[in-house]
Design an enzyme around this catalytic site. Structure first.
Site, PDB file in Angstrom:
ATOM      1  N   CYS A  71      11.414 -20.471  -1.218  1.00 31.18           N
ATOM      2  CA  CYS A  71      11.321 -19.059  -0.842  1.00 31.18           C
ATOM      3  C   CYS A  71      12.236 -18.733   0.338  1.00 31.18           C
ATOM      4  O   CYS A  71      12.258 -19.464   1.317  1.00 31.18           O
ATOM      5  CB  CYS A  71       9.863 -18.738  -0.496  1.00 31.18           C
ATOM      6  SG  CYS A  71       9.625 -17.079   0.144  1.00 31.18           S
TER       7      CYS A  71
ATOM      8  N   HIS B   4       5.941 -13.267   3.666  1.00 30.39           N
ATOM      9  CA  HIS B   4       6.126 -14.080   2.466  1.00 30.39           C
ATOM     10  C   HIS B   4       5.748 -13.314   1.197  1.00 30.39           C
ATOM     11  O   HIS B   4       6.499 -13.309   0.223  1.00 30.39           O
ATOM     12  CB  HIS B   4       5.307 -15.371   2.552  1.00 30.39           C
ATOM     13  CG  HIS B   4       5.282 -16.104   1.253  1.00 30.39           C
ATOM     14  ND1 HIS B   4       6.302 -16.938   0.860  1.00 30.39           N
ATOM     15  CD2 HIS B   4       4.400 -16.060   0.216  1.00 30.39           C
ATOM     16  CE1 HIS B   4       6.048 -17.392  -0.359  1.00 30.39           C
ATOM     17  NE2 HIS B   4       4.894 -16.874  -0.776  1.00 30.39           N
TER      18      HIS B   4
ATOM     19  N   CYS C 158       8.836 -19.043   5.292  1.00 29.35           N
ATOM     20  CA  CYS C 158       9.138 -20.321   4.651  1.00 29.35           C
ATOM     21  C   CYS C 158      10.429 -20.928   5.204  1.00 29.35           C
ATOM     22  O   CYS C 158      10.509 -22.134   5.427  1.00 29.35           O
ATOM     23  CB  CYS C 158       9.245 -20.135   3.133  1.00 29.35           C
ATOM     24  SG  CYS C 158       7.678 -19.634   2.390  1.00 29.35           S
TER      25      CYS C 158
ATOM     26  N   ASP D 215       3.637   1.060  -6.964  1.00 29.82           N
ATOM     27  CA  ASP D 215       3.321   0.762  -5.581  1.00 29.82           C
ATOM     28  C   ASP D 215       2.167  -0.221  -5.549  1.00 29.82           C
ATOM     29  O   ASP D 215       1.416  -0.336  -6.499  1.00 29.82           O
ATOM     30  CB  ASP D 215       2.960   2.019  -4.784  1.00 29.82           C
ATOM     31  CG  ASP D 215       1.648   2.622  -5.256  1.00 29.82           C
ATOM     32  OD1 ASP D 215       1.665   3.289  -6.296  1.00 29.82           O
ATOM     33  OD2 ASP D 215       0.618   2.407  -4.608  1.00 29.82           O
TER      34      ASP D 215
ATOM     35  N   ASP E 297      -6.565   2.183  -2.506  1.00 27.37           N
ATOM     36  CA  ASP E 297      -5.663   1.128  -2.055  1.00 27.37           C
ATOM     37  C   ASP E 297      -5.376   1.204  -0.566  1.00 27.37           C
ATOM     38  O   ASP E 297      -4.743   0.353  -0.014  1.00 27.37           O
ATOM     39  CB  ASP E 297      -4.344   1.214  -2.815  1.00 27.37           C
ATOM     40  CG  ASP E 297      -3.667   2.541  -2.560  1.00 27.37           C
ATOM     41  OD1 ASP E 297      -4.333   3.568  -2.770  1.00 27.37           O
ATOM     42  OD2 ASP E 297      -2.510   2.554  -2.136  1.00 27.37           O
TER      43      ASP E 297
ATOM     44  N   CYS F  11      11.967 -16.267   2.421  1.00 26.52           N
ATOM     45  CA  CYS F  11      11.364 -15.388   3.426  1.00 26.52           C
ATOM     46  C   CYS F  11      11.402 -16.049   4.811  1.00 26.52           C
ATOM     47  O   CYS F  11      11.523 -17.264   4.921  1.00 26.52           O
ATOM     48  CB  CYS F  11       9.918 -15.041   3.049  1.00 26.52           C
ATOM     49  SG  CYS F  11       8.700 -16.266   3.577  1.00 26.52           S
TER      50      CYS F  11
END
Ligand code: ZN
Ligand code: ZN
Lengths: 405, 549
Positions: free
Chosen positions: A300, A331, A305, A262, A83, A302
């Site tokens: 949203c 976002h 947005c 995670d 990851d 965030c």
């Protein structure tokens, strides 16, 4: 929780991450140990100070009953690092050699052989000053079969003992919390053995991680292993599922009894132009967004947005300006936090099953529910198809969206 | 638009050429306005409509960004250009996310610091570059885009060829004729039916690019044409204006083509004289950088400005160094600059660390000095020397959390003076209230070692932090200029301080060159070279269009 492999959430400053309502991020000890290295971290006064992060280093998305206020850095051995992205990992898995002593690898920077022992991994995490620290584990790809899996499982248990011993002797056991990592590959019997041994050590571990998954195994196998572990692990210890990340994976894991996870997906996909919404991910690089003046999601909260950044503007700068990745990362992190925050609220209010149904109906809509999600949630008494008789069910991983990757 | 842009010089009586203080204010038709911009000042450059590396919240918290310059050409990838379709009262601000009550936006056709080769301009168009290739832009299209986008300022199209060689007399004449005609087109009345303007006055604040190449006579001729009284058809075209200059807000100089032509001429002259091309001289004491090139430059700018009264705003695109900025303020009286080297520094991992006037002392954490004794303008944080450097970014600025005694001002950028957010999103009712309600706190500055670490691990936030810091450093630089000019013996003191600055800081920008080398090495290490990414940039849109939606 978002992943800050290199002591930074991809593209964002710690203050920006904090403003999103995220108070825990995850660092990777392995990476921090290589770069900047312990000497620099020590001089800087620990990882928090180094990266200017005053909250916790690992987000704990958790059931409200286990509301952790802890700091964690995750040490993982090599194969589960997929990851983290970047070239280091490719070269890493190539040169890694696991011995009983520890994990030996060629440093991707200077080629020097470097040994990471369980003892050393613990003392590194002591130096960094993490509140939750992880044992070093011997993890094999989830696609590995044969005696190597059993060997890795047994070794992980032995290494846990070495980690516990180092940790107990350090005098830090009351300020830092050691998590065991349940291994056992995709073999339910090995998982059971590992669980049994690790549960025996419950009094000396603060929590359990479920490792060795998300390496390309069938989703149907993935959820069964998660459920097997979550069912057996003690109620009074948090369970942390490592390295998962699609929104549906998170919710299924929570339903199966996982407390923390995670996740690199929101930040990584952001860089490729994929914005997550309750109606499914959208790929902002597609030309259909080029003159769309709506924000990613009108509802949203965030910064992207709320400031009215249109899909058209994001389309214009996506992959060409770093500001685009910042905007979509902000976002996507908020999207993920909203999904998990909503799950927490639903659990408190006793409406979690309905929450799951609504989420899946919006997110997968007409495109069809992933079959493994339907099966996994049925196993805990939630029938996604109940009241949705026309809903389509698709086999496989179920990912259906506008992806470029 | 139809906004009122006003520029006033303080005091109102100034010499034609020489340092000057000024003030810009802007009031739009909808009543919105921006806070006064004091000049000399700078504008932030934009790439694809964004200040490079900065998210909107970062732009908002960077006080140094007051005037942003938007090159339009990237939007020509798609027709009609998307910003022209943006609904609402301040379309360009809205589309790009700038705040109408904070930011002045100027719109120009081309990226002024782009030095790439491009096909020549034609009789009725200029050539522009976007990721899909070359696009022609006509004066009438430009006018209609400006009408739709409503920037606060629009730079008129001009034929200002970017040529490596000397231009023929004929080519220069053509350039003047086209530029004048295109300006007249922009200044001409706008049909009210089309754009809803009831007044017949032209709706633009227009900056005009002063063309004419390296011939003082040609530059002067272009300028004089702008103040000539027009008659007959020419006058009708721009009615009710009598002279083109009446419709002009200010003057622009593009340094990329200008410096290129000057260098081409120098090389040519040297060839005729049979001497090798000159390397820009630098005297032993490092003081006199007023070399031949700078003198030529000053003469050309003066030729362009001489026909006008000194009252309008003067803008320079693509200055190469703060030294050059200082000389242009001193010798000409330029008011506003873009500063591409500031953005370039952030791209390259350089933290700027210089001040005007020059600090009286330097510390061990100050930028290094070169062999000739000149000091770097900043720190190349890619360099391994910074891996364990726990200093704040700039030795000549303090951090808000560490206000030391002494003369250092505080750098307000979010790298030197980070502040925890004043609000946190609350995404669950089970949120930790102590966290959600935690008040903003000034935090310790980011250290050079951390930025070094982020650069070497390819974390984009390194560039965001550096971009905010570098913009704040250049903002403080201009603030210092204005303070000296505003002092009791302003001009005299300024001249002394310019000398001191030029004697102290390295104008050859060695630190930039070194950073470029380190940067390309790290890119190579990464296994995916910069070229590959450039190529990806080129093909990105094709890929997009082939992905089914
Ligand atoms: Zn959003
Ligand atoms: Zn700063």
């Amino acid at each position: 929780m978002p992943v800050a492999t290199q002591a930074a959430i991809k593209g964002l400053t710690p203050q920006q991450v904090e403003a999103l309502g995220i108070n825990l991020i995850l660092n990777n000890t392995y990476h921090l140990n290589l770069r900047p290295g312990m000497k620099i971290l020590k001089e800087a006064g620990g990882a928090h100070k180094f990266q200017g992060w005053r909250h916790n280093l690992l987000t704990v998305e958790t059931f409200p009953s286990i509301h952790l206020r802890l700091v964690c850095l995750v040490t993982r051995s090599i194969d589960s690092l997929q990851d983290s992205g970047g070239f280091q990992l490719v070269s890493l898995s190539k040169f890694t050699k696991i011995t009983e002593e520890g994990a030996l690898f060629a440093s991707p920077f200077d080629g020097e052989p470097t040994m990471l022992t369980p003892e050393e991994s613990i003392s590194i995490q002591h130096t960094i000053g993490a509140d939750i620290i992880m044992q070093l584990d011997d993890v094999v790809s989830s696609l590995t079969v044969g005696p190597r899996v059993a060997e890795a499982t047994q070794r992980t248990i032995r290494w846990l003992d070495r980690c516990i011993e180092t940790h107990q002797k350090s005098g830090k056991a009351d300020v830092q919390n050691l998590f065991a990592i349940v291994q056992g590959g995709l073999d339910p019997e090995l998982r059971d053995q590992c669980l049994e041994e690790m549960i025996k050590r419950k009094d000396r571990v603060a929590g359990y991680a479920i490792g060795g998954l998300s390496g390309g195994e069938e989703k149907d196998v993935f959820w069964r292993i998660i459920k097997q572990c979550a069912d057996k692990l003690p109620e009074d210890r948090p369970r942390y599922s490592m390295g998962i990340g699609f929104a549906e994976d998170l919710l299924v894991c929570v339903a199966l009894g996982v407390d923390m996870a995670d996740c690199v997906f929101p930040t990584r996909t952001a860089r490729f132009g994929v914005a997550l919404t309750l109606n499914g991910p959208i790929n902002l690089r597609l030309s259909k967004h080029e003159a769309d003046f709506r924000p990613i999601d009108e509802s949203c909260p965030c910064p992207t947005c709320v400031s009215g950044t249109s899909r058209a503007m994001l389309h214009h700068i996506m992959t060409l300006e770093t500001a685009a990745a910042h905007a979509v990362t902000q976002h996507n992190l908020v999207f993920q936090a909203r999904v998990m925050g909503g799950a927490r609220d639903a659990i408190i209010n006793g409406t979690f099953p309905q929450y799951l149904k609504d989420f899946f109906a919006n997110y997968f809509g007409d495109a069809g529910y992933p079959e493994w999600c339907v099966n996994a949630l049925r196993s805990v008494g939630v029938d996604l198809l109940d009241g949705a008789s026309q809903a389509k069910v698709v086999s496989g991983s179920g990912a259906k969206w506008e992806r470029v990757e | 638009m139809a906004s009122t842009f006003s520029f006033s010089i303080i005091p109102s009586e100034v010499a034609q050429f020489g340092p000057r203080l000024g003030s810009i204010s802007l009031c739009r038709r909808d009543g919105s306005s921006i806070p006064e911009i004091k000049t000399p000042s700078f504008m932030a450059g934009c790439s694809r409509g964004v200040v490079p590396h900065l998210s909107r919240d970062h732009v908002k918290s960077t006080a140094a960004i007051r005037w942003a310059n938007i090159p339009f050409e990237s939007f020509l990838e798609r027709l009609p250009p998307v910003p022209t379709l943006q609904p609402g009262p301040v379309p360009l601000h809205t589309f790009l996310g700038f705040q109408p009550d904070r930011h002045l936006l100027s719109l120009c056709a081309r990226e002024p610091s782009d030095e790439r080769e491009i096909p020549v301009n034609g009789k009725g168009f200029i050539s522009t570059l976007c990721v899909r290739g070359v696009r022609k832009l006509t004066p009438s299209a430009w006018k209609s885009y400006a009408l739709s986008c409503q920037p606060d300022i629009v730079v008129a199209l001009s034929d200002n060829p970017l040529s490596q060689s000397n231009q023929s007399q004929k080519r220069v004449t053509k350039s003047l004729e086209r530029s004048t005609a295109w300006l007249a087109n922009l200044l001409g009345p706008v049909s009210s039916a089309d754009h809803g303007y009831s007044d017949t006055s032209h709706p633009f604040n227009v900056l005009v690019n002063m063309v004419g190449g390296v011939e003082e006579r040609a530059r002067k001729a272009f300028a004089e044409a702008l103040v000539e009284t027009l008659y007959a058809k020419d006058q009708q075209q721009v009615h009710p204006l009598q002279r083109l200059d009446e419709g002009i807000t200010g003057y622009v100089f593009e340094f990329i083509p200008l410096l290129r032509s000057i260098r081409a001429r120098t090389v040519n002259n040297d060839r005729t004289n049979n001497t090798p091309p000159k390397i820009p001289p630098k005297s032993a004491d490092g003081v006199s950088l007023d070399n031949e090139e700078n003198q030529q430059l000053a003469a050309l700018l003066k030729a362009s400005l001489s026909p006008f009264p000194p009252t309008k705003v003067r803008v320079v695109y693509s200055c190469t160094s703060p030294h050059q900025i200082l000389r242009l303020i001193r010798d000409i009286g330029i008011d506003v600059f873009d500063a591409p080297f500031v953005h370039r520094a952030a791209d390259l991992g350089i933290a700027l660390d210089f001040r005007f006037p020059v600090p009286s002392t330097f510390s061990p954490s100050s930028p290094r000095t070169r062999e000739d004794g000149s000091r770097d303008l900043g720190h190349n944080l890619f360099n391994y020397a910074y891996a364990t450097d726990s200093s704040r970014l700039a030795s000549s600025f303090n951090a808000a959390a560490e206000p030391e005694k002494g003369e250092n001002p505080i750098c307000p950028c979010l790298a030197c003076s980070p502040i925890s957010p004043s609000s946190h999103l609350e995404l669950s009712s089970a949120e930790d209230q102590e966290f959600v309600k935690s008040p903003p706190v000034i935090q310790p500055p980011y250290r050079r070692a951390y930025i070094h670490h982020l650069l070497h691990t390819h974390e984009m936030s390194s560039h965001s932090l550096l971009a905010m810091h570098n913009l704040s450093v250049i903002d403080a630089f201009f603030d210092g200029i204005r303070q000296v000019l505003g002092g009791p013996d302003g001009d005299g003191q300024f001249i002394k301080e310019v000398e001191r600055f030029c004697a102290t800081y390295d104008e050859q920008l060695e630190v930039f060159r070194e950073a470029e080398v380190d940067w390309s090495r790290v890119e190579l290490e990464r296994g995916k070279g910069r070229l590959a990414r450039e190529k990806e940039k080129q093909t990105q849109n094709d890929t997009t269009s082939t992905v089914p939606s």
